[in-house]
Motif scaffolding. Sequence first.
Motif, PDB file in Angstrom:
ATOM      1  N   ALA A  67      57.207 -52.173  89.257  1.00 13.74           N
ATOM      2  CA  ALA A  67      56.963 -53.110  88.151  1.00 13.74           C
ATOM      3  C   ALA A  67      56.469 -52.370  86.913  1.00 13.74           C
ATOM      4  N   MET A  68      56.943 -52.836  85.757  1.00 14.90           N
ATOM      5  CA  MET A  68      56.513 -52.262  84.477  1.00 14.90           C
ATOM      6  C   MET A  68      55.572 -53.203  83.725  1.00 14.90           C
ATOM      7  N   THR A  69      55.728 -54.493  83.958  1.00 12.80           N
ATOM      8  CA  THR A  69      54.832 -55.468  83.320  1.00 12.80           C
ATOM      9  C   THR A  69      54.903 -56.769  84.121  1.00 12.80           C
ATOM     10  N   TYR A  70      53.955 -57.664  83.836  1.00 12.25           N
ATOM     11  CA  TYR A  70      53.848 -58.904  84.597  1.00 12.25           C
ATOM     12  C   TYR A  70      53.693 -60.078  83.632  1.00 12.25           C
ATOM     13  N   LYS A  71      54.224 -61.212  84.039  1.00 12.47           N
ATOM     14  CA  LYS A  71      54.060 -62.433  83.250  1.00 12.47           C
ATOM     15  C   LYS A  71      53.492 -63.530  84.149  1.00 12.47           C
ATOM     16  N   TYR A  72      52.526 -64.278  83.570  1.00 17.71           N
ATOM     17  CA  TYR A  72      51.948 -65.433  84.249  1.00 17.71           C
ATOM     18  C   TYR A  72      52.409 -66.696  83.524  1.00 17.71           C
ATOM     19  N   VAL A  73      52.932 -67.636  84.297  1.00 17.56           N
ATOM     20  CA  VAL A  73      53.406 -68.909  83.748  1.00 17.56           C
ATOM     21  C   VAL A  73      52.577 -70.022  84.379  1.00 17.56           C
ATOM     22  N   PHE A  74      51.860 -70.762  83.531  1.00 17.77           N
ATOM     23  CA  PHE A  74      50.964 -71.796  84.031  1.00 17.77           C
ATOM     24  C   PHE A  74      51.637 -73.157  83.936  1.00 17.77           C
ATOM     25  N   ASP A  75      51.109 -74.119  84.714  1.00 16.68           N
ATOM     26  CA  ASP A  75      51.800 -75.396  84.808  1.00 16.68           C
ATOM     27  C   ASP A  75      51.663 -76.249  83.553  1.00 16.68           C
ATOM     28  N   ASN A  76      50.876 -75.793  82.569  1.00 16.61           N
ATOM     29  CA  ASN A  76      50.862 -76.504  81.281  1.00 16.61           C
ATOM     30  C   ASN A  76      51.891 -75.926  80.318  1.00 16.61           C
ATOM     31  N   GLY A  77      52.695 -74.944  80.809  1.00 16.61           N
ATOM     32  CA  GLY A  77      53.750 -74.365  79.990  1.00 16.61           C
ATOM     33  C   GLY A  77      53.359 -73.099  79.256  1.00 16.61           C
ATOM     34  N   SER A  78      52.096 -72.728  79.274  1.00 10.69           N
ATOM     35  CA  SER A  78      51.679 -71.511  78.584  1.00 10.69           C
ATOM     36  C   SER A  78      52.025 -70.285  79.416  1.00 10.69           C
TER      37      SER A  78
END
Length: 545
Positions: A67-78
């Motif tokens: 992995a080179m980077t990570y993304k977090y996706v929250f249930d409010n869309g942010s």
Amino acid sequence: MKNILKIGLIALLLVFAGACSNDDYDIGEISAPTNLQVETEILGQSGDMPQGDGSGQVTFNSVADGAMTYKYVFDNGSTVTSPSGVYTHQFSETGTKVYTVNVIAYGAGGTASSTTVDVEVLVTYEPPADLLEKLIGKEWRVKAEVPGHFGLGPVGGVVPTEWYAAGANEKTGTGMYDDRYIFNEDGTFTHITNTNNDDPNPDPSGTVFGRINLVDQLGASCDCEVQGADVLNIPYNDYTENWSISAPGGKETINLTGLAFIGYYIGGDHKYEIFDRSGTNELILKSTDGNGEFDWWFILTSDSAEEEEEFESEFNTEVWSDEFDGDALNTDNWNYEIGNGDNGWGNGEAQYYTDEQDNVRVENGNLIITAKREAESGFDFTSARLTTKDKFEFTYGRVEVRAKLAEGGGTWPAIWMLGAGWPEESWPGVGELDIMEFVGNDPDRISSALHFPGNSGGNAIVGDTEVSDVTSEFHIYEVEWTSEKITFLMDGKPHLEFDNNDATPFQSDFYLLLNVAMGGTLGGNIAEDFQESSMEVDYVKVYQE
């Protein structure tokens, strides 16, 4: 040039194609990250409090092979991107709730793998109703017109803009002042990056202002102007993220999701502590930058950014002036007052006034009044005090004085007026109008005042305005005086209005005074290292109908 490049590119492709026909090259397999693991740590979590301490803070720590980077996706869309995989999120919905978070690990060539994690979090903090009422639905902006609207200080500092404070409108043209920030009732945060181009139709394009290197996080590409560590006018469109309020350690804090920011992009955790919200339509915020280097301070206002209606004077005919164009003081206009008066001119002042050139001279079109540390007639300081008594006295009109002020602890430069009956008639019965007073021990403000029976000395009627450069730059100080109203202004902006009437002494002749006092009841303690400082006056003008 374009045709030449096109022909060259075709030739290169043909050569490459020919080479490929003879040889096979293995460029390797591009594969998605594997073994994605996500750990969560709820702040204050324990056996007795499995959902945390009620703060709502959760730290996510993700790792994956390749992995080179990570993304977090929250249930409010942010969404939030974290190259390290570590991110602390602020949940804000009151009560206990299970949140599902999608975690994406990105590898070479944009390949990705993902997983979801559920986290059960307790939030006990509920924002005060008065704070929500103050924030929601208004267009907030950086309050550019006041000194200290933007600045920096040490991390954890409690003195706003301790190390640097921007002067009024100092950052004009950087991409900051035309931004607007809206905290919507549904929890979304709208950042308009140029409110000026939304009339008559909305236009999402604009520019923003930020810290060098940290602004790279915005993903904008430009040949932008760089001033020191500031990057100016970075192209950036309007956007919407989410906002919430928390109170870690009892400190009310605005939390913005994603890359949302206020005023000046500094990276970091996008959390803005509400340092002070007592002002009407005003907030003082601070936030630590992504380098952990400074706390950045902002003053926001929800007042309109439209310029106040320009003050219109009733008096436009010049009836008297001195522009100090000669090489000596015009004694047809001015008197010297000599000495220390009665008890330091009634204020316990420490200077002895003289008519010596060291203390008062005309030079390069300016009147220069200098206070000095030197012995004279039993006093440790000398200076000068000039008046127009018996030479020019008037009732009603507008006085305009352009001046640069003396500085240093203990200095007390003043531009003022006294009733023409003094000293034969007693003070404060004759009345006093202080057009401008400045105290070197309080260098961030100038004041104006009216003294008359019942309102004199410490009970005077006083108005002031914040300043930043009155000892280094010339400014215009004015009073507009009619039978019904007296208005004091600096650079055309009123800061004190008084309803005049027949019961006050401000219905008869007054004369003008210019002086630099030392110490006394207002000047205060004189700095031990003070040697000398001057007030320079470019002109004095009086207008009547």
